[in-house]
Structure formats: C-alpha cells, structure tokens
Design an enzyme around this catalytic site. Structure first.
Site, PDB file in Angstrom:
ATOM      1  N   GLY A  55       0.829  -1.207   0.000  1.00  0.00           N
ATOM      2  CA  GLY A  55       0.000   0.000   0.000  1.00  0.00           C
ATOM      3  C   GLY A  55       0.862   1.254   0.000  1.00  0.00           C
ATOM      4  O   GLY A  55       1.966   1.290  -0.545  1.00  0.00           O
ATOM      5  N   SER A  56       0.369   2.283   0.670  1.00  0.00           N
ATOM      6  CA  SER A  56       1.006   3.600   0.582  1.00  0.00           C
ATOM      7  C   SER A  56       2.375   3.673   1.238  1.00  0.00           C
ATOM      8  O   SER A  56       3.094   4.656   1.052  1.00  0.00           O
ATOM      9  CB  SER A  56       0.082   4.658   1.197  1.00  0.00           C
ATOM     10  OG  SER A  56      -1.093   4.794   0.418  1.00  0.00           O
TER      11      SER A  56
END
Length: 652
Positions: A288-289
């Site tokens: 993810g981020s």
C-alpha cells in the site's frame, strides 16, 4: 630299492613343506586377527554381549542480547524396564499403570516383552518419577535425559521455535541452527547373555557432549512490549492476524519480531500449525502507501523531481489505462512533500510515470523487494515483484501506490532502515554469536551493508518528509510519541479475493512503518494488521500500536527525548535516564507526585513488566521466575538517579 627310498624321501620333504606352509598360514592369519584386526574384533565381541541405547543429547542454550535465557535444556527422568528382570509382571504392571496414569494393557505388554530393554515412559514429571522410584520394583530403572524448556512461554515463540522429543529442531531458530545446538548424545550400556537377555542393572552411562549456545540480537523486554501491544491491537481492531518488526537501522540487528496469533512452545502440540508461523518472514502482503516512501526516494535520487516540484492531483480523480484512480480527498496542486504527507495516490502515479518502469523496478530491487533478505530463519520468502517488461500502464500506476506487488514485513522494515541510516540497505541478522561448550566463539555476526541505494542527501530529505506524516494534520498523526520526532508512513492496501480474483472492498491490510527519534534514528518499527474490522486505515489502526511500542521501547532503552516536555513527562523520563540539567530537588519526598516502589514480591516477569508500564517505571530485571528481592523496598520513594531493580528466581 634305491628308487623306493628316493620316493619316500621326496614324500617326506613334500609333507614337511606342506606342514611348514600350513603353519605359516596359521601364524599369519593369527597375526592378522589378533594384532592387525584387534580393534575390529573387540568391537564385534562387545556388540555380542553389550547393547547401547542412545540418550537424548543436551542442546545448547539460546540467550537474548542481555544474556537472559530464552530456551534451555533441563534434566528430567525417563523410566525404562528390563522385562526379564521383572519378578511379578501382573503386580508390577498394576502399580506402574496407577503411578504413571498409563493404560494397564500397555504397561503389561511392555513387561511381558521378550526384548532386553524398553522405554516405559520418557521425560516424566518429577512426582511420577519419585513415586516409581519409591516402589523399588525389580526390572524398572530411571535415567536422566534432557528436555527442552522455554522459560518465557510465548515470548519470542515464532522466532525461537521448538523441538520434538528426539530432540530435533522443528521450527524457528531451533530448526535453523539444529546442528549447532544439538550436542552429541550419550549412551546407556546394557550387558546381555548369549540369548540377548539383559543381565545387568543398566546403570552404566557414557556421557555425551553439550551443544553450542546462541546469543541473539533479540531483546526479551522489547519483544514483550511488541507482543503485548500487538496482541492488544489485534484484539481491539478485530484483525485476523498481525506482525511487528523492530530493527536497529544502523546495524540491521533484529531487536524484536512478533506475530499474532501466538502459541506456547512448551505445549506446541496444543496449537494449530498456522500459529507456529513467523509471519514477519513467511507472510507477504501488498504494502500500500508505505511504498510511496521508496517511490519518492527513487524519484529524488534520479532528479526527476525536487522537493519544490508540484504535481496536479486532479481533484481526486484520474484515469490510467482504462482504470479510475482515486484519492481519499480531493487535492489540486501538491508539493512532493505534501504528496507523501497526504498520501496522494494520483500524485504517486504521476511521479511513477515520470520515473518510468525500468528505473522504478531497479530501485525497488535495490531496496530489497522481490528477494529474500537472507535472515537466518527458516521459511523466509522473497515476495512478488514482476519484471517491468510485464507491466502495463495500469500496473506501473498500481505499483506506484503499493499494489500489484507483495512484500514481507521484514523486507519493508529493512527498506525503511535504509532511509533511516542514510541510504544503506543492511543485511538483517538475529544471531549475534555462537559459543561452543568450552566457551569459545565459533561464529560472530556484525553489521553488513548489502548496497548503497540512495544518497545521504536524499535520505535526509525523505526523513524530513516522513516526519510531516506524523504532524497533527498528517495521515499518521496517531503514531506521534510525546517528546520525540517520529518519521513514518501509513499504508492501507486492499486484499485480492481468491474467488473472484479482484480486489475485495471489505478486506485490507493496514500498516504503519517508521523510525524514532527522526533526527537520530535508533529504532525502525513496522506494524502490520491483517483484515482489521471497521476502520481499516493504517493511520487509525496500526499507527497507535506503533506509538505505544515506540514510547515504551524508548523509555526502556533510556533514549532521551528531543522535544519540549511538560512536567508529567519529565517525571516519567526521570525514571529511565540520567538528566543532569534537571535539579534533583524537583524529585523529593515532599513532592506529592513522587513515585514510590511498589511491592513486586512473588510477581512473575510479565506481571512486573505490566506494573512497570502502568506506573511508568523503569526497573532493571535480573533472572527469571518469581520476584525474590527488590530495591528500593516496597513503599520507599524512587529517587532520581538511584538504582532500581528486582531479582527473579525459578520456584524451588
């Protein structure tokens, strides 16, 4: 007549020669058997009248970095029978079955066996052994063997692993270092007659050799903090599982590695195999981020952007390769630091396009993704990172914000450590040294650089940008630690539904990775939660766990705060570190807020640590078991700068 005499003389000579040759052959054969082959035939003879029963070897001890025992081998009693020595099999069987809580038929079958030796019950409890020995039964004997014991129960279970009855290592370090830890077993020597029946008491023992010891980089107290907070976080968020990794970024030493759900290695057979798994090295997830940190580091290092560059984030909607990319809020023009602070997917996609797939892939590989780290633990996987030739436009976009690839928690922690230490990817290690049974060091690990990934200037810029993530208006504000600057990044990635093959809307992995203090990193900590319920954003679920682990770990390590503190926090820090600039008069008995030593008598290790956390104390712990002594005494004030300790000993 003369011919006949001649023939007789020839026959005599031939006979003499034959006798001489035969005698010479006999002498040569006797010399071969009795002199040249002496050892061989002695061993063969011994095998005919002796039987050796192998005994369990004594494994080496596993210690944490402070010399606290994590795995030990204890002497226990094992019971055996020599069936032909049993006087009254029926009566003996009934007595043994009752004393050992064994089926009568099983005991009777052993006593009636025609074998010369049989194990009755191995590694019995002390009270069982005492009962049997008190009976003084003919043909029943006891011998000392070694059994593996883990004095801290669940602490570090997935890292340490466990052994079987043999005892062969079956999981964790016990498996990875099985040959090192496993010593040479001794033997129980039994004499027997021509029919193979036992004719001695079986008490003659040939001693073996103890295995080598492992000294780990793991810290038992940091491991407990990580496990306790992870377990509480998994419970509160309703997560299916979780993992925590704590690294020293300057050396790559693993200080803590926790997984949930956990298990007790002293009774591993009572748990599911899934609970034995070390999720930090065996499980993969889409980062993810958190991957945006390495995207921006690569872009800055390649100078495709600068910290002053602006990116149009299209007010929250952007189309790539027929797919719609969204931000969690509508953003217009954002600076590069703000792309990270607000975790803009669209800004990351545009930066990834500027960097291009070949260069981006090369940096991801340099940061250690797509290959195993080489940590000396079994079962480590290398993650998933496809070749850039197989990336379409939408793949480059997805990987730019951390989807479409898979990493292990350890990989992500080590990559973050490369930002924290100035741009160097280190080799992680968890065994600091191996010491043999004579006290000699057989092997020693130390800090090792795998490669330089980005320049120090870029690493410093990324550190500043990551610090903004934990500001009050950043996505990781809940990861803040009072008195310290925290650099980090949140991550939330949808999981693929195995049935449909598409991303599920209600299943995700939440994470937070960061280091503290940001200006002089001492700890890199990663928290991963698998499928948290309700709020699934990493900033809301994983970040608070990071904050609690970091706060307690910094106090335990006596790392001074770098930011301004209010009076309550100062008093808390005063228990853990010498601060000469604070007047000692502030901490007097007349002060109503002075801390007093609680009564730790009889508490277990975990209970002491729990009390330390509740009362914000820092107490030096010595030994294991239950508290038998403490200083200061219960109720006395804890003066600033004074030595505070408790000593624990195993119950007698």
């Amino acid at each position: 007549m003369a011919d006949r005499e001649k023939w007789i003389r020839i026959r005599i000579r031939l006979t003499a020669i034959i006798f001489i040759l035969a005698f010479g052959f006999i002498v040569a054969r006797a010399f071969q058997l009795q002199v040249l082959g002496q050892d061989r035939w002695e061993k063969k003879a011994a095998r005919q009248y002796q039987r050796t029963i192998p005994l369990i070897p004594q494994r080496g001890t596993i210690f944490d970095r402070a010399g606290q025992e994590l795995a030990v081998s204890l002497e226990v009693d094992s019971l055996f029978v020599v069936p032909n020595k049993v006087v009254d099999p029926q009566r003996t069987a009934r007595m043994l079955a009752d004393a050992l809580k064994m089926p009568l038929t099983a005991v009777r079958a052993k006593l009636k066996s025609d074998k010369s030796f049989l194990w009755l019950k191995r590694q019995v409890a002390p009270n069982e052994s005492q009962r049997v020995q008190a009976m003084k039964l003919d043909g029943v004997g006891v011998i000392k063997e070694h059994r593996r014991f883990y004095p801290n129960s669940e602490i570090g279970a997935q890292v340490i692993g466990f052994t079987g009855l043999d005892p062969q290592g079956l999981e964790g370090l016990e498996l990875a270092y099985d040959n090192t830890l496993l010593g040479e077993g001794g033997f129980l020597v039994m004499e027997r007659d021509a029919l193979g029946r036992g004719i001695s008491s079986g008490s003659e023992i040939q001693a073996g050799r103890r295995g080598s010891d492992l000294y780990l980089t793991l810290d038992k107290n940091l491991q407990y903090i990580a496990e306790k907070e992870l377990a509480e976080g998994v419970s509160k968020t309703g997560s299916k599982a979780g993992a925590v990794v704590m690294i020293d970024p300057m050396t790559g030493a693993v200080l803590a590695m926790a997984s949930q759900p956990d298990y007790n290695p002293n009774a591993f057979q009572n748990y599911r195999p899934a609970q034995w798994r070390n999720r930090a090295v065996c499980d993969t997830f889409e980062p993810g981020s958190t991957l945006k940190v390495f995207l921006l580091a690569a872009a800055l290092n390649e100078k495709v952007v600068t910290t002053q560059s602006k990116v149009n984030c299209e007010n929250g909607n952007y189309r790539v390769g027929g797919k719609e990319i969204h931000d969690h809020r509508s953003y217009g023009m954002l600076s590069i630091p703000d792309v990270l602070k607000h975790s803009s997917n669209i800004g990351s996609v545009k930066i990834g396009k500027m960097l291009e797939r070949e260069r981006y892939y090369a940096y991801l590989r340099d940061f250690g993704f797509g290959e195993a780290t080489g940590l000396d633990l079994p079962g480590e996987v290398g993650g998933v990172l496809r070749k850039p030739s197989r990336w379409f436009a939408v793949d480059l976009a997805a990987i730019s914000f951390g989807q479409g690839m898979a990493v292990t928690p350890l990989q992500l922690a080590m990559a973050t450590a490369a930002i924290a230490n100035g741009g160097y990817l280190m080799s992680p290690y968890i065994v600091e040294r191996v010491v043999d049974s004579y006290g000699q060091i057989e092997m020693k690990n130390s800090a090792s650089v795998r490669r330089k990934v980005v320049s120090r200037d870029v690493a410093d810029e990324m550190r500043k940008m990551m610090t903004r993530v934990t500001d009050a208006d950043g996505t990781g504000s809940l990861a803040a630690v009072s008195g310290y600057k925290v650099a980090g990044k949140t991550g939330t990635a949808q999981k693929v539904d195995p049935v449909t093959g598409t991303y599920a809307m209600n299943r995700s992995v939440a994470s937070f990775v960061g280091f503290v203090p940001a200006d002089d990193p001492r700890l890199v900590i990663l928290v991963v939660l698998d499928e948290p319920k309700g709020q699934d954003f990493g900033g809301l679920t994983a970040a608070p766990i990071f904050s609690r682990i970091a706060s307690q770990s910094l106090r335990y390590l006596k790392i001074l705060p770098t930011e301004e503190l209010g009076r309550p926090v100062l008093e808390q820090v005063a228990q853990t570190a010498a601060m000469p600039e604070i007047p000692e008069a502030v901490f007097t008995d007349q002060d109503s807020s002075v801390r007093r030593m609680p009564d730790f008598a009889g508490m277990s290790y975990r209970q002491v640590l729990r009390s330390m956390e509740t009362m914000q104390l820092n107490v030096r712990l010595e030994g294991s078991g239950r508290v038998v002594a403490q200083s200061p005494k219960a109720g006395q004030p804890i003066r600033f700068g004074s030595e505070t300790w408790v000593r624990l000993e195993p119950p007698s």
